[in-house]
Write an enzyme that holds these catalytic residues in place. Structure first.
Site, PDB file in Angstrom:
ATOM      1  CG  HIS A   1      38.868  60.027  62.306  1.00 51.97           C
ATOM      2  ND1 HIS A   1      39.263  61.344  62.432  1.00 51.97           N
ATOM      3  CD2 HIS A   1      39.252  59.432  63.457  1.00 51.97           C
ATOM      4  CE1 HIS A   1      39.850  61.517  63.611  1.00 51.97           C
ATOM      5  NE2 HIS A   1      39.856  60.367  64.262  1.00 51.97           N
TER       6      HIS A   1
ATOM      7  CG  HIS B   1      37.310  57.929  67.595  1.00 53.93           C
ATOM      8  ND1 HIS B   1      37.431  58.862  68.605  1.00 53.93           N
ATOM      9  CD2 HIS B   1      38.326  58.199  66.734  1.00 53.93           C
ATOM     10  CE1 HIS B   1      38.450  59.669  68.344  1.00 53.93           C
ATOM     11  NE2 HIS B   1      39.026  59.278  67.224  1.00 53.93           N
ATOM     12  CD  GLU B   2      40.017  55.505  64.673  1.00 58.08           C
ATOM     13  OE1 GLU B   2      40.270  56.320  63.752  1.00 58.08           O
ATOM     14  OE2 GLU B   2      40.465  55.644  65.824  1.00 58.08           O
TER      15      GLU B   2
ATOM     16  CB  CYS C   1      41.423  62.063  68.449  1.00 59.45           C
ATOM     17  SG  CYS C   1      41.570  61.961  66.655  1.00 59.45           S
ATOM     18  CG  LEU C   2      46.873  58.905  67.491  1.00 60.10           C
ATOM     19  CD1 LEU C   2      47.258  57.817  66.511  1.00 60.10           C
ATOM     20  CD2 LEU C   2      48.004  59.176  68.470  1.00 60.10           C
TER      21      LEU C   2
ATOM     22  CD  GLN D   1      43.078  59.901  62.932  1.00 59.36           C
ATOM     23  OE1 GLN D   1      42.793  58.721  62.941  1.00 59.36           O
ATOM     24  NE2 GLN D   1      43.483  60.531  64.023  1.00 59.36           N
TER      25      GLN D   1
ATOM     26  N   GLY E   1      43.828  53.486  67.459  1.00 66.98           N
ATOM     27  CA  GLY E   1      43.086  53.510  66.203  1.00 66.98           C
ATOM     28  C   GLY E   1      43.550  54.661  65.331  1.00 66.98           C
TER      29      GLY E   1
HETATM   30  C1  QAP Z   1      40.438  56.671  69.260  1.00 71.48           C
HETATM   31  O1  QAP Z   1      42.626  57.405  69.712  1.00 71.48           O
HETATM   32  C2  QAP Z   1      39.863  56.358  70.617  1.00 71.48           C
HETATM   33  O2  QAP Z   1      45.910  62.880  72.951  1.00 71.48           O
HETATM   34  C3  QAP Z   1      41.886  56.372  69.092  1.00 71.48           C
HETATM   35  O3  QAP Z   1      48.562  62.838  73.281  1.00 71.48           O
HETATM   36  C4  QAP Z   1      40.481  56.824  71.794  1.00 71.48           C
HETATM   37  O4  QAP Z   1      44.534  56.250  69.683  1.00 71.48           O
HETATM   38  C5  QAP Z   1      38.724  55.648  70.736  1.00 71.48           C
HETATM   39  C6  QAP Z   1      46.602  59.539  71.651  1.00 71.48           C
HETATM   40  C7  QAP Z   1      39.932  56.530  73.040  1.00 71.48           C
HETATM   41  C8  QAP Z   1      38.193  55.335  71.975  1.00 71.48           C
HETATM   42  C9  QAP Z   1      38.797  55.770  73.132  1.00 71.48           C
HETATM   43  C10 QAP Z   1      45.923  60.680  72.020  1.00 71.48           C
HETATM   44  C11 QAP Z   1      47.973  59.514  71.830  1.00 71.48           C
HETATM   45  C12 QAP Z   1      45.920  58.388  71.030  1.00 71.48           C
HETATM   46  C13 QAP Z   1      46.584  61.761  72.580  1.00 71.48           C
HETATM   47  C14 QAP Z   1      43.954  57.259  70.014  1.00 71.48           C
HETATM   48  C15 QAP Z   1      47.961  61.733  72.742  1.00 71.48           C
HETATM   49  C16 QAP Z   1      48.663  60.596  72.367  1.00 71.48           C
HETATM   50  C17 QAP Z   1      44.610  58.392  70.681  1.00 71.48           C
HETATM   51 CO    CO Z   2      40.690  59.953  66.090  1.00 69.51          CO
END
Ligand code: QAP
Ligand code: CO
Length: 166
Positions: free
Chosen positions: A137, A133-134, A91-92, A51, A46
């Site tokens: 943001h 979550h989004e 989270c990215l 972001q 997401g």
């Molecule tokens: C939000 O997050 C989310 O730390 C989206 O090193 C995540 O795409 C909602 C990511 C989990 C619900 C559950 C994170 C990639 C990606 C990192 C993501 C990383 C590389 C996170």
């Molecule tokens: Co995020």
């Protein structure tokens, strides 16, 4: 299409509230394409426009195994319901950190799609968590805001130090 650079916590621009999109025009569709490319490349499930330093209410999500089911939410409105559930979130914009966050199980969404057409959706499970979550943001909120002050402070200081080195 082009890759966008992703802001990292504690960048203050992540706190900017996103504004509604007035019309889903070709510029918004191009933004959506770039955000999808950026999310897939990361890789992530997401991404919200804040972001990538665009203060507009645009979200892209793909929670499918095969990573071929992109979902686009423009000007999303959500209503949460059901019991509280805990999920490990990342989270990215907070790279390398995953922590449990408590949210509501279900979400009802009203939004516009990439063509500007209104739609409704009800979700649970990972999609529901990801939508919540989004949408955080878009309000300038991050998943670390749901953690203890101690955990958030530790994450902030580690990421600030990393940033100073790169
Ligand atoms: C939000 O997050 C989310 O730390 C989206 O090193 C995540 O795409 C909602 C990511 C989990 C619900 C559950 C994170 C990639 C990606 C990192 C993501 C990383 C590389 C996170
Ligand atoms: Co995020």
């Amino acid at each position: 299409m082009s890759l966008l650079s992703i802001l990292t916590f504690p960048d203050p621009r992540l706190r900017t509230k996103a504004q509604p999109v007035a019309t889903v025009d070709s510029a918004i569709r191009a933004l959506v394409d770039d955000m999808l490319e950026t999310m897939y490349e990361a890789p992530g499930i997401g991404l919200a426009a804040n972001q990538v330093n665009v203060a507009k209410q645009v979200i892209v999500i793909d929670v499918s195994e095969a990573r071929n089911e992109p979902q686009v939410f423009i000007n999303p409105c959500i209503e949460v319901s059901g019991p509280r559930v805990e999920t490990e979130e990342g989270c990215l914009s907070v790279p390398g950190f995953y922590e449990p966050v408590t949210r509501r199980e279900r979400v009802q969404v009203e939004a516009l799609d990439q063509q500007g057409k209104p739609f409704q959706l009800e979700a649970e499970g990972l999609l529901s968590v990801c939508i919540q979550h989004e949408c955080d943001h878009l309000q300038g909120r991050l998943f670390v805001d749901h953690l203890s002050n101690l955990k958030r402070t530790r994450i902030r200081s580690k990421l600030s130090k990393q940033h100073a080195r790169t």
